[in-house]
Every structure is written in C-alpha cells, then in structure tokens.
Design a protein around this motif. Sequence first.
Motif, PDB file in Angstrom:
ATOM      1  N   PHE A 349       0.848  -1.200   0.000  1.00 45.24           N
ATOM      2  CA  PHE A 349       0.000   0.000   0.000  1.00 45.24           C
ATOM      3  C   PHE A 349       0.885   1.251   0.000  1.00 45.24           C
ATOM      4  N   GLY A 350       1.979   1.201   0.755  1.00 48.86           N
ATOM      5  CA  GLY A 350       2.921   2.322   0.754  1.00 48.86           C
ATOM      6  C   GLY A 350       3.497   2.585  -0.622  1.00 48.86           C
ATOM      7  N   ALA A 351       3.767   1.525  -1.373  1.00 47.69           N
ATOM      8  CA  ALA A 351       4.279   1.690  -2.739  1.00 47.69           C
ATOM      9  C   ALA A 351       3.240   2.362  -3.626  1.00 47.69           C
ATOM     10  N   MET A 352       1.953   2.020  -3.435  1.00 47.08           N
ATOM     11  CA  MET A 352       0.893   2.665  -4.204  1.00 47.08           C
ATOM     12  C   MET A 352       0.798   4.153  -3.855  1.00 47.08           C
ATOM     13  N   VAL A 353       0.880   4.471  -2.565  1.00 41.53           N
ATOM     14  CA  VAL A 353       0.821   5.870  -2.137  1.00 41.53           C
ATOM     15  C   VAL A 353       1.989   6.661  -2.722  1.00 41.53           C
ATOM     16  N   ALA A 354       3.178   6.062  -2.721  1.00 38.86           N
ATOM     17  CA  ALA A 354       4.345   6.733  -3.295  1.00 38.86           C
ATOM     18  C   ALA A 354       4.137   7.008  -4.783  1.00 38.86           C
ATOM     19  N   TRP A 355       3.518   6.067  -5.498  1.00 37.97           N
ATOM     20  CA  TRP A 355       3.252   6.264  -6.934  1.00 37.97           C
ATOM     21  C   TRP A 355       2.254   7.407  -7.128  1.00 37.97           C
ATOM     22  N   ILE A 356       1.207   7.443  -6.299  1.00 37.30           N
ATOM     23  CA  ILE A 356       0.215   8.526  -6.397  1.00 37.30           C
ATOM     24  C   ILE A 356       0.886   9.872  -6.153  1.00 37.30           C
ATOM     25  N   ASP A 357       1.730   9.924  -5.127  1.00 36.40           N
ATOM     26  CA  ASP A 357       2.424  11.165  -4.766  1.00 36.40           C
ATOM     27  C   ASP A 357       3.284  11.680  -5.910  1.00 36.40           C
ATOM     28  N   LYS A 358       3.882  10.775  -6.645  1.00 39.79           N
ATOM     29  CA  LYS A 358       4.790  11.163  -7.729  1.00 39.79           C
ATOM     30  C   LYS A 358       4.073  11.397  -9.053  1.00 39.79           C
ATOM     31  N   ASN A 359       2.986  10.645  -9.305  1.00 38.43           N
ATOM     32  CA  ASN A 359       2.398  10.634 -10.651  1.00 38.43           C
ATOM     33  C   ASN A 359       0.973  11.173 -10.759  1.00 38.43           C
ATOM     34  N   ALA A 360       0.271  11.303  -9.654  1.00 40.38           N
ATOM     35  CA  ALA A 360      -1.133  11.717  -9.730  1.00 40.38           C
ATOM     36  C   ALA A 360      -1.377  13.024  -8.988  1.00 40.38           C
ATOM     37  N   VAL A 361      -1.325  12.987  -7.669  1.00 40.90           N
ATOM     38  CA  VAL A 361      -1.527  14.201  -6.862  1.00 40.90           C
ATOM     39  C   VAL A 361      -0.484  14.224  -5.754  1.00 40.90           C
ATOM     40  N   PRO A 362       0.059  15.410  -5.423  1.00 39.04           N
ATOM     41  CA  PRO A 362       1.128  15.477  -4.419  1.00 39.04           C
ATOM     42  C   PRO A 362       0.581  15.584  -2.995  1.00 39.04           C
ATOM     43  N   PHE A 363       1.303  14.998  -2.059  1.00 39.32           N
ATOM     44  CA  PHE A 363       1.000  15.143  -0.643  1.00 39.32           C
ATOM     45  C   PHE A 363       2.106  15.939   0.027  1.00 39.32           C
ATOM     46  N   THR A 364       1.740  16.786   0.964  1.00 38.53           N
ATOM     47  CA  THR A 364       2.743  17.539   1.714  1.00 38.53           C
ATOM     48  C   THR A 364       3.277  16.734   2.890  1.00 38.53           C
ATOM     49  N   GLU A 365       2.508  15.716   3.306  1.00 37.66           N
ATOM     50  CA  GLU A 365       2.952  14.882   4.427  1.00 37.66           C
ATOM     51  C   GLU A 365       2.256  13.524   4.342  1.00 37.66           C
ATOM     52  N   ILE A 366       2.983  12.485   4.701  1.00 35.91           N
ATOM     53  CA  ILE A 366       2.418  11.135   4.751  1.00 35.91           C
ATOM     54  C   ILE A 366       2.787  10.517   6.098  1.00 35.91           C
ATOM     55  N   TRP A 367       1.771  10.195   6.887  1.00 31.51           N
ATOM     56  CA  TRP A 367       1.989   9.485   8.158  1.00 31.51           C
ATOM     57  C   TRP A 367       1.445   8.081   8.005  1.00 31.51           C
ATOM     58  N   SER A 368       2.131   7.096   8.575  1.00 33.29           N
ATOM     59  CA  SER A 368       1.651   5.724   8.449  1.00 33.29           C
ATOM     60  C   SER A 368       2.100   4.882   9.627  1.00 33.29           C
ATOM     61  N   HIS A 369       1.400   3.761   9.822  1.00 38.65           N
ATOM     62  CA  HIS A 369       1.779   2.817  10.871  1.00 38.65           C
ATOM     63  C   HIS A 369       1.370   1.420  10.445  1.00 38.65           C
ATOM     64  N   ASP A 370       2.256   0.464  10.716  1.00 36.14           N
ATOM     65  CA  ASP A 370       2.030  -0.925  10.326  1.00 36.14           C
ATOM     66  C   ASP A 370       1.037  -1.602  11.283  1.00 36.14           C
ATOM     67  N   VAL A 371       0.713  -2.855  10.984  1.00 33.69           N
ATOM     68  CA  VAL A 371      -0.219  -3.653  11.785  1.00 33.69           C
ATOM     69  C   VAL A 371       0.319  -3.812  13.204  1.00 33.69           C
ATOM     70  N   LEU A 372      -0.599  -3.726  14.189  1.00 29.10           N
ATOM     71  CA  LEU A 372      -0.237  -3.882  15.594  1.00 29.10           C
ATOM     72  C   LEU A 372      -0.576  -5.282  16.078  1.00 29.10           C
ATOM     73  N   PRO A 373       0.017  -5.727  17.189  1.00 35.62           N
ATOM     74  CA  PRO A 373      -0.198  -7.108  17.654  1.00 35.62           C
ATOM     75  C   PRO A 373      -1.658  -7.477  17.878  1.00 35.62           C
ATOM     76  N   ASP A 374      -2.500  -6.511  18.256  1.00 33.29           N
ATOM     77  CA  ASP A 374      -3.912  -6.828  18.531  1.00 33.29           C
ATOM     78  C   ASP A 374      -4.819  -6.507  17.339  1.00 33.29           C
ATOM     79  N   GLY A 375      -4.226  -6.247  16.149  1.00 34.33           N
ATOM     80  CA  GLY A 375      -5.038  -5.790  15.034  1.00 34.33           C
ATOM     81  C   GLY A 375      -4.864  -6.567  13.750  1.00 34.33           C
ATOM     82  N   ILE A 376      -5.666  -6.185  12.758  1.00 32.96           N
ATOM     83  CA  ILE A 376      -5.610  -6.792  11.416  1.00 32.96           C
ATOM     84  C   ILE A 376      -5.462  -5.708  10.352  1.00 32.96           C
ATOM     85  N   GLU A 377      -5.096  -4.494  10.751  1.00 34.52           N
ATOM     86  CA  GLU A 377      -5.158  -3.326   9.873  1.00 34.52           C
ATOM     87  C   GLU A 377      -3.909  -2.478   9.998  1.00 34.52           C
ATOM     88  N   PHE A 378      -3.672  -1.661   8.962  1.00 34.57           N
ATOM     89  CA  PHE A 378      -2.613  -0.655   9.041  1.00 34.57           C
ATOM     90  C   PHE A 378      -3.202   0.706   8.666  1.00 34.57           C
TER      91      PHE A 378
END
Length: 384
Positions: A349-378
Amino acid sequence: MAEPACPSADARRSARHRGSAARSVLIELPGPSCSPTQPEDRQGCAAPSIAQVNGRMRLALKKPIFYRYLNNRYKDRHWRSLMGKSGVLAQSANSSFSGKVFYLNRGKRHWVLSKDWIEENDFHFPDDVLQLPDEVILSFLPGQPATRAVDLRTVSITNVSEAREAAASQCRGSGLEIGAGSSPFPVPLHCQVQYGDMYSYEDLIRHAYTDQHLYDIVAPTVKTSLDRLDNILDESLDFIVACHVIEHTRDPIGAIHQAWKKLRPGGKIVLVIPSKPHTFDRNRSLTTLDHLIDDYRGVHVDRDQEHYKEFFSKADGFSDPEDGEEEKWFQEWKKGYSIHFHTWTYETFGAMVAWIDKNAVPFTEIWSHDVLPDGIEFYFTLTK
C-alpha cells in the motif's frame, strides 16, 4: 519505530512515525450489551426508525429539557457544579451498553475510551459519572468516541485504539467519514463530522452484521461513496475518513485522487486498510501496483468480473464447492455485492501511495503505521 514505507522524493514530503509512552485504559464494567428497555430482536435491541432518529435529535438538542430532567433527578451540590460544563458524563443506571461511559453533549453521545480523557477534561471518575435511564442515553445520537489529544512527535502506539486515535488526531475543521456503520472513527470532538454512505439508514439496519448493536448505527447525512464522492464540492472539506472502505473500491488510486480534490489545502485523508495476511483475504494474491495503475486508467467489465471470480474462489468463507463457484461469482457480480476488490500489505500500500504522490496528486505529508499485535489493519494519513 520502523522507517516509513513510502517516503516521497521531495524532502518536504515525509512519512512520520512518532512515539510516546501514553496509553489508553479502556473503561469496561460488567453488564449486558444493550438496553433492556428496548424490544428484543436478533441482536438484543430494536433499531430506531429514521423518524425516531430525527425525533431523538430534536429532543437531544432541547438542552433545557435534558437539564430539567437532571435537575429533578440530581439535586445535590455536586451535580450543580457540573452544570457549568458543556456536557456531562453518563452511564446506564441499568448496567447496559457493556458498562460504557459516555460524554453527552450537543445531541450526541460519545463513548469515552480512556480515563485519561476524563482527567484531561477536568472530570473525576467515577464521581462525575451520572447514572441515567437507558431511554435518556438513547435520546442522544451516536457520535465519534471521545479521544485524547495526541502529539505525533512523542506518542508511542501499542494497540489499535491508540493507532486510530493517532491517525485522526491532526484533523481540524469540518469533514466527512465514509462507511462509519456502528463504529464512528475517533475524530477529535472539536471537529464537525458528516457521515456518508452509499446505503440509506434503513438499509444499514436491514443488513446489519450480527455483531453490530443497532442503536449504535449512524444515520448517514450524505449519500455518497469513496470511489465517487458524489454531492461533495471540490475543496469543501478539511478531512475525509475511510476505515476499511478503500478495499471495496474498484479503483483505489482514483478514489484517493477524488478525495484529494475534495480537500482544502492542508486537508487530510485518513485511511485504515485491512492487511491481507490477517484477514479472509489471506489465500488471495496481493494486488500488484501495475494492476492498480491499470484500474486507474480505466475499469472495464471484463476486469471487474475477474475481481469477482478471484474473490469468490479464494477468499475464506466465501467459497463453497457445493454452490458452484462460477455461478456464485456471477450472481454476486450482477447484484453488485461489495467485495474486497484489492489486497495489500503495509509495504505494497505504501508503494501505491508513493506512486500517487509522484504521478497523480502530491501530498505535503504522509503518516503511516504498520499492523499492531492486537489488530488486522494498518494506517495511512495523507495531507494535501
């Protein structure tokens, strides 16, 4: 903390993982999971009709009526001292709602996720928690949970609750949550939140999941979906929240592009995405970046059908050899059943966001966090 998965080429655009030791303490007291004053159904409570929802809104907004009730019920000096606050803390006198504590304010009930929030807002637990009848609590419409202030420079994220708080913590102004269902996202209480869905309130009630409490389902105020964002003006929102929604879009890159257009400068797209290895998608193939780019360039009927074929042949719990896979996927495709069209890991998903940032629309900031031990999501929060 781990390095961000998708740093932008521009030094000004960086994914930031911050950390502190603050932790949420859930307030959980024993009790049944729904109001005994409501008629029984398969989930223990009957859902209000849309007319009842509107009626509750009118009642809840009549603040003097609510306070008149409280004045008659609580005549002691302690209650009088709470009158100067903008809202009150409440809990079911019948031990309903699984013992949850709510903040009641401006016609909404907000589940208080932690004792930290109570202390930060100058309340005292349990002294300031009013014991109210279920019908009074239910006269307030469901709103987003009451969340703590989060400093992304110092916060330490250890569980799903903290991650969701952090993902939306920088939202300001007015915005839209898509697909809230019965679990509104923890957007800060100072924000104005509209709720959008492709389904009506009645449809959401009719097709509720077995683990949803019907009285918690949010009535949508805007008929729209993440992939189209109909009825939303460009540059009219300060944030858009979509939790476990983007996987249901045929063109995720296009959906993010559309959301970017609807935001004012500095606005945020808050996304929570299921991780393929942690869900019923575990046996499916990861969606490649090339596939996502092709979808962005044009969704076609044949390609759409391929999504359904793959989902119903590989997703856990959706494939039954006795049903006949070919017949099932075609029936669900004709009905427009909402499947997971695409699958990701945090890295892809991060690779897709990087492609969007470079080729579609720019972001001024990207915050992210990976899956946590008690979760199924990022988590990804993208700033315009």
